[in-house]
Motif scaffolding. Structure first.
Motif, short mmCIF file in Angstrom:
data_model
loop_
_atom_site.label_atom_id
_atom_site.label_comp_id
_atom_site.label_asym_id
_atom_site.label_seq_id
_atom_site.Cartn_x
_atom_site.Cartn_y
_atom_site.Cartn_z
N HIS A 38 0.85 -1.18 0.00
CA HIS A 38 0.00 0.00 0.00
C HIS A 38 0.88 1.23 0.00
CE1 HIS A 38 -3.82 -2.05 1.85
NE2 HIS A 38 -3.34 -2.69 0.79
N LEU A 39 0.55 2.19 -0.83
CA LEU A 39 1.35 3.41 -0.87
C LEU A 39 1.17 4.20 0.41
CD1 LEU A 39 0.69 4.57 -4.56
CD2 LEU A 39 2.72 3.41 -3.64
N GLY A 40 2.27 4.54 1.05
CA GLY A 40 2.24 5.38 2.23
C GLY A 40 1.60 4.74 3.44
N GLY A 41 1.60 3.43 3.55
CA GLY A 41 0.99 2.78 4.70
C GLY A 41 1.76 1.57 5.15
N ASP A 42 1.34 1.00 6.28
CA ASP A 42 2.00 -0.19 6.83
C ASP A 42 1.24 -1.47 6.51
OD1 ASP A 42 4.01 1.36 7.99
OD2 ASP A 42 2.79 1.74 9.78
N ASP A 43 0.19 -1.36 5.72
CA ASP A 43 -0.58 -2.54 5.32
C ASP A 43 -0.22 -2.97 3.92
OD1 ASP A 43 -1.83 -2.41 7.73
OD2 ASP A 43 -3.70 -1.53 6.97
N VAL A 44 -0.49 -4.24 3.64
CA VAL A 44 -0.27 -4.80 2.31
C VAL A 44 -1.50 -5.63 1.94
CG1 VAL A 44 2.23 -4.88 2.49
CG2 VAL A 44 0.87 -6.84 3.28
N THR A 45 -1.68 -5.84 0.65
CA THR A 45 -2.76 -6.71 0.19
C THR A 45 -2.16 -8.07 -0.14
OG1 THR A 45 -4.07 -4.90 -0.72
CG2 THR A 45 -4.53 -7.10 -1.56
N LEU A 46 -2.59 -9.07 0.62
CA LEU A 46 -2.08 -10.43 0.43
C LEU A 46 -3.17 -11.27 -0.22
CD1 LEU A 46 0.10 -12.62 0.92
CD2 LEU A 46 -1.05 -13.08 3.12
N THR A 47 -2.83 -11.86 -1.34
CA THR A 47 -3.74 -12.77 -2.04
C THR A 47 -3.20 -14.19 -1.92
OG1 THR A 47 -4.40 -11.07 -3.63
CG2 THR A 47 -4.82 -13.37 -4.23
N LEU A 48 -4.01 -15.08 -1.36
CA LEU A 48 -3.67 -16.49 -1.25
C LEU A 48 -4.59 -17.27 -2.16
CD1 LEU A 48 -3.36 -16.61 2.64
CD2 LEU A 48 -1.46 -16.67 1.00
N SER A 49 -4.06 -18.28 -2.82
CA SER A 49 -4.88 -19.04 -3.77
C SER A 49 -4.55 -20.53 -3.71
CB SER A 49 -4.69 -18.51 -5.19
OG SER A 49 -3.32 -18.57 -5.58
N ARG A 50 -5.58 -21.32 -4.02
CA ARG A 50 -5.43 -22.77 -4.12
C ARG A 50 -5.83 -23.17 -5.52
NH1 ARG A 50 -9.12 -27.00 -3.21
NH2 ARG A 50 -10.63 -25.61 -2.21
N HIS A 51 -4.92 -23.88 -6.18
CA HIS A 51 -5.15 -24.31 -7.57
C HIS A 51 -5.32 -25.82 -7.60
CE1 HIS A 51 -3.74 -20.31 -8.96
NE2 HIS A 51 -2.90 -20.43 -7.91
N VAL A 52 -6.50 -26.24 -8.07
CA VAL A 52 -6.77 -27.67 -8.20
C VAL A 52 -7.15 -27.92 -9.65
CG1 VAL A 52 -8.11 -29.62 -7.37
CG2 VAL A 52 -7.58 -27.73 -5.82
N GLY A 53 -6.21 -28.49 -10.40
CA GLY A 53 -6.46 -28.66 -11.82
C GLY A 53 -6.61 -27.31 -12.48
N SER A 54 -7.74 -27.11 -13.16
CA SER A 54 -7.99 -25.83 -13.82
C SER A 54 -8.81 -24.86 -12.97
CB SER A 54 -8.72 -26.07 -15.15
OG SER A 54 -9.97 -26.70 -14.91
N VAL A 55 -9.09 -25.26 -11.72
CA VAL A 55 -9.94 -24.44 -10.85
C VAL A 55 -9.06 -23.74 -9.82
CG1 VAL A 55 -11.85 -24.44 -9.22
CG2 VAL A 55 -11.88 -26.01 -11.17
N THR A 56 -9.35 -22.45 -9.62
CA THR A 56 -8.58 -21.65 -8.66
C THR A 56 -9.53 -21.03 -7.64
OG1 THR A 56 -6.86 -21.12 -10.27
CG2 THR A 56 -7.07 -19.66 -8.36
#
Length: 456
Positions: A38-56
């Motif tokens: 994040h610009l000018g902040g102490d937070d971040v955007t975290l994206t977690l993902s699970r991929h099973v075959g062609s499905v996310t």
């Protein structure tokens, strides 16, 4: 929060799960992470993902940078990194690299051995192993599940907890809704109430007022600005509500609860549309009561017509009392529009003259006939005159004193025409008495006029 694509959590826990053993199903999943600062902040955007075959399946959250243990001193612009994130469902260990300030890489997941047992202890059964990462990814917390489960019997599955949490429903709010609602709420109703910002106090007011309204109707009340105070204040006068649109209509038209209460105290409560019409026309509840007490045709329409013509409750009551009868609203309006005062009505009615139809009062008033003339005719004259005849008498100058004097001289049965002739020819009662004293007796009207005209 962007929830990963919703799929029903498969409720197929085997006996081994009770011992803390979870069996994986399907192809081996791959876990990934992606991080944006994040610009000018102490937070971040975290994206977690699970991929099973062609499905996310993925979930993105804004979290404090400090919660990513091991990333504090790493180069977060370019370079390799390693950090971990502790969740109730297990630990997410992330490895990868940053390129131009954007991080990405693979995740290894170590389930918490106590997590599944804690869910089972809460009554949530049937959790599959591939769902553990999803719950960790979504920061599913045992404390939240415990709180929501205790708040309402409607919370039966992990999916229910996730659904409620994703809509911002916490245990406190759920407990408030459960206690306030007159009937059990479904999860869909609960999330709808929360999404619309409905406070539990509104549900409670609806319940205590005895209104039989579903949750969706309570949402509609809230969306139109109908609050708990409005419900509480109007309920004593406006009972047994089954349609929220009635309350909404009152609120949208600015009908205050005090106005409805005043109408209820004035007699049978009008319909919703009539109450709104009365309010929109500015009709005072006192006039509604007066119309009910004095009009032959009591209704909201009559009260509105009276008000629009400036007839107030005092006018209606005074006229009705003077006539000792109820009066049609149209007649009251006609009297008022023609300037006939209640005092004039009272004097005419007190004279003994029958003013019906009430158009006679208007005619007498417009011709300026004094009530004393009518009263004198009632006291001394044997013949009964109509309104038109009184008007003729007045227009030709026959007043109460003239009538009284000739009645006393023996002409109490004289017709209006005779009295007018006497007035126009200057025949006075003193003249008649003089003739009588001379021995002429009670002469015919025509003879009196003839003698007067000849100077006898």
């Amino acid at each position: 929060m962007n929830r990963f694509p919703s799929i029903p959590l498969r409720l197929a826990l085997l006996a081994a799960a009770a011992a803390g053993l979870l069996r994986a199903a399907g192809p081996e999943p791959q876990y990934r992470w992606r991080l944006l600062p994040h610009l000018g902040g102490d937070d971040v955007t975290l994206t977690l993902s699970r991929h099973v075959g062609s499905v996310t399946y993925s979930s993105s959250n804004s979290i404090p940078l400090a919660s990513l243990k091991g990333l504090e001193g790493a180069n977060r612009f370019d370079g390799d990194v390693s950090f971990h994130l502790r969740r109730d469902a297990g630990t997410l260990s992330c490895k990868g690299s940053f390129v131009l300030g954007v991080g990405f890489g693979a995740v290894s997941f170590e389930p918490d051995p106590h997590f599944a047992a804690a869910l089972i202890a809460l009554g949530f059964h049937g959790l599959a192993s591939d769902q553990l990462f999803d719950l960790a990814m979504d920061d599913f917390r045992i404390s939240t599940a415990r709180d929501l489960r205790a708040a309402c019997d409607c919370v039966r599955t992990v999916d229910d907890v996730i659904e409620l949490r994703n809509h911002g429903v916490d245990g406190r709010y759920l407990r408030q809704l459960t206690r306030a609602s007159a009937q059990p709420l479904t999860l869909g109703e609960i999330t709808t109430l929360r999404d619309h910002g409905v406070d539990a106090s509104l549900l409670e007011a609806v319940r205590f007022s005895g209104y039989r309204l579903p949750a969706q109707s309570v949402v509609e009340l809230h969306d139109h600005g109908v609050d708990a105070a409005f419900i509480t204040e109007i309920a004593p006068a406006f009972k047994d509500v089954t349609d929220a649109q009635d309350l909404i209509a009152f609120h949208d038209h600015g009908v205050a609860p005090a106005f409805v209460r005043a109408l209820a105290e004035s007699g049978p409560l009008p319909t919703v549309s009539e109450i709104i019409a009365l309010h929109d026309h500015g009709v005072a509840p006192g006039l509604v009561r007066a119309a009910a007490d004095t009009c032959l045709d009591p209704s909201a329409t009559s009260a509105i017509a009276l008000h629009d013509h400036g007839v107030d409750s005092n006018f209606a009551r005074t006229v009705s009392a003077a006539l000792h009868a109820k009066v049609a609203a149209g007649d009251l309006i006609q009297l008022h529009d023609h300037g006939v005062s209640p005092d004039f009505v009272r004097q005419v009615a007190g004279s003994g003259f029958d003013p019906s139809p009430l158009g006679n009062l208007i005619s007498l008033h417009e011709h300026g006939v004094p009530p004393e003339l009518l009263a004198q005719a009632g006291r001394s004259h044997h013949a009964r005159f109509s309104a038109d005849e009184f008007i003729r008498l007045h227009d030709h100058g026959v007043d109460a004193a003239f009538l009284r004097s000739f009645d006393g001289a023996g002409y109490a049965s004289a017709s209006p025409g005779d009295l007018i002739q006497l007035q126009e020819h200057g025949v006075t009662a003193d003249y008649v008495r003089h003739l009588q004293a001379e021995g002429f007796g009670v002469l015919p009207i025509g003879k009196l006029i003839q003698m007067k005209d000849h100077g006898l």
